[in-house]
Scaffold this active site. Structure first.
Site, PDB file in Angstrom:
ATOM      1  N   TYR A   1       0.876  -1.175   0.000  1.00 46.46           N
ATOM      2  CA  TYR A   1       0.000   0.000   0.000  1.00 46.46           C
ATOM      3  C   TYR A   1       0.912   1.223   0.000  1.00 46.46           C
ATOM      4  CZ  TYR A   1      -3.979  -3.025   1.329  1.00 46.46           C
ATOM      5  OH  TYR A   1      -4.961  -3.990   1.375  1.00 46.46           O
ATOM      6  N   ARG A   2       1.669   1.342  -1.051  1.00 48.76           N
ATOM      7  CA  ARG A   2       2.734   2.336  -1.172  1.00 48.76           C
ATOM      8  C   ARG A   2       2.237   3.724  -0.764  1.00 48.76           C
ATOM      9  NH1 ARG A   2       8.047   1.227  -1.804  1.00 48.76           N
ATOM     10  NH2 ARG A   2       7.838  -0.128  -3.615  1.00 48.76           N
TER      11      ARG A   2
END
Length: 528
Positions: A471-472
């Site tokens: 979930y950059r």
């Protein structure tokens, strides 16, 4: 790139002028022709900004519209290799020209790090590397980094109705980024993460060599199973173990608003979801919505979306015991096959042909921002009621709770770079999507999600406040490829990897001491 990412991207210079782009293109093509001994082939796989197909090739795997504006920095060239030798040559040539290389396998990284940069860069796009070979007798598969999860699920289903693979629920995600970042899906309580089932891999290293598990060595093989592949080389493919799934699985979706005792449901979910039967995965989505009871006022809707690796009768009696507050009855659930559950989770109707999993185009792309957190102690009812008020005040962002426990608690934190195992009740994804274009809308919605994130501080993990690599999120820190890389990289690195960060840095320093493979959140090298 600063933590402001998209807000400032509107003011950034698109990376390089066309003229500069042409000279890089010429140098790159010359080098590539020499390295591959295929002068006639290379021009077909390299796109300069002046090429008529450049925009469509770039746009084909841009999944977040925030990074697809006229002001977003564009790559000088895009390389679309069709053979392993092209990848080897592309690495050596980018290195010799001295230009940053971004590696893209599906384009789903939420903050666009595989296709934007503040410095001149090229994209190595692996979408042609999508071969999948399934060996049902051995119960394994070799999967190209550019294959999508949907393609993988389809190819498994073609060969067997009682095998699957524990990976994400979005079919257009690329295997390379998903697996190397520690991807998970709705079988994680039964089978853990995708990386827990990786048994071999092929990677092109900084010297242009193709290495497999044996030739890369134990440390590098460990690092690319959850440490992010793009810090260490170019992942070409993974060999995975398939997992057994029953012929019949059961799915359901239940929704409750605050007026229908959602607070009690959410509170109880926290007690149950991580300790119930390992075959049961109950994702919970929390969103502000318009109330149907009180006109013109907002409420919170809690939706529980489920996969159970078993039949309806087993599920209904299990939840009657573990979660009676749900009041689940047999008519609320659907029995189906595993592949149909995959389609249903991807928002297709039951009965849809699995052929849709082969469609690599997700349709429209949204403007979006995502963030993540881990929760280790249940949030009290008072805490939840306070949170609902804040969510309704803020406006749009929602929360997704993904339960842990089961297999996740059995695997040691150091087994792979992904450390978030025992002790975590659930992971939170913060989510906001919007349709409006422009800087004002971007600023408005990203401010909303950051507000919600700050309000959650008392309820989530501390020292470090952990985050999920896939979930950059550039808000939690970035580094430039400079003398402060290690210091800056440690800020986000410890959040993503906890105590595994130092081992990742050692591996990185050993295999890529010059830090050729870098992005704004890559693993840094030790300071010299």
């Amino acid at each position: 790139m600063s933590g402001q990412n998209a807000e400032v991207s509107a003011g950034r210079n698109p990376a390089v002028s066309i003229a500069a782009s042409d000279s890089v293109y010429d140098a790159f093509i010359q080098c590539l022709s020499k390295q591959t001994n295929q002068p006639n082939q290379v021009s077909k796989i390299v796109y300069a900004q002046s090429n008529a197909s450049y925009t469509s090739v770039l746009g084909a795997y841009l999944r977040n519209s925030r990074f697809n504006t006229s002001n977003t920095p564009k790559p000088v060239i895009i390389v679309t290799p069709t053979q392993e030798s092209h990848v080897q040559a592309a690495v050596l040539c980018s290195k010799s020209i001295g230009i940053q290389m971004k590696i893209r396998s599906g384009g789903h990284d939420y903050d666009g790090l595989s296709y934007i940069s503040d410095v001149p860069f090229i994209i190595l796009d692996l979408f042609n590397f999508r071969s999948i070979s399934i060996d049902i007798e051995e119960q394994t598969a070799w999967v190209g980094a550019g294959a999508t999860l949907g393609e993988l699920y389809y190819r498994i289903w073609e060969k067997s109705k009682v095998h699957g693979f524990p990976a994400g629920v979005c079919p257009t995600v690329g295997v390379g980024g998903h697996v190397s970042g520690g991807g998970y899906g709705n079988m994680l309580r039964k089978y853990g993460l995708s990386v827990d089932h990786v048994i071999d891999a092929k990677i092109v290293d900084v010297k242009g060599r193709i290495l497999d598990k044996d030739s890369m060595g134990e440390d590098l093989f460990w690092a690319i199973k959850g440490g992010g592949g793009g810090s260490f080389g170019v992942i070409l493919s993974y060999k995975i173990n398939l997992v057994p799934v029953p012929e019949t699985v059961t799915i359901f979706r239940v929704e409750r608003t605050l007026e229908q005792n959602a607070t009690d449901i959410v509170y109880k979910w926290q007690q149950v979801a991580s300790i119930t039967d390992d075959n049961l995965f109950m994702r919970m989505l929390l969103q502000p919505v318009r109330s149907r009871v009180q006109r013109d006022s907002m409420t919170i809707r809690a939706s529980i979306v489920t996969l159970f690796l078993g039949n309806a009768e087993q599920l209904v009696s299990l939840l009657a015991k573990d979660f009676p507050e749900l009041g689940l009855k047999k008519e609320n659930v659907n029995e189906t096959s595993w592949i149909q559950s995959v389609l249903w989770w991807a928002n297709y109707d039951i009965g849809t042909s699995p052929d849709v999993l082969l469609d690599r185009n997700p349709g429209s792309s949204n403007f979006m921002k995502r963030k993540s957190d881990y929760v280790q102690t249940p949030i009290s009812k008072d805490g939840l009621e306070w949170l609902w008020k804040k969510m309704i005040q803020i406006g749009k962002p929602g929360l997704v709770f993904n339960p842990y426990g089961g297999k996740m608690s059995e695997i040691p934190a150091s087994a792979t770079p992904f450390p978030h195992r025992a002790g975590n009740l659930f992971k939170i994804q913060y989510s906001v999507n919007w349709q409006e274009e422009g800087i004002e809308a971007d600023k408005n919605y990203t401010t909303q999600i950051r507000k919600l994130f700050s309000y959650m501080t008392p309820f989530v993990s501390k020292n470090p406040r952990s985050a999920f690599l896939n979930y950059r999120d550039v808000d939690i820190g970035t580094h430039k490829n400079d003398e402060n890389s290690y210091k800056d990289g440690k800020i986000y690195g410890v959040k993503y990897f906890n105590e595994n960060f130092d081992r990742l840095v050692k591996v990185k320093t050993a295999v890529d001491p010059e830090n050729f493979f870098w992005n704004e959140q890559s693993i840094p090298v030790l300071p010299r």
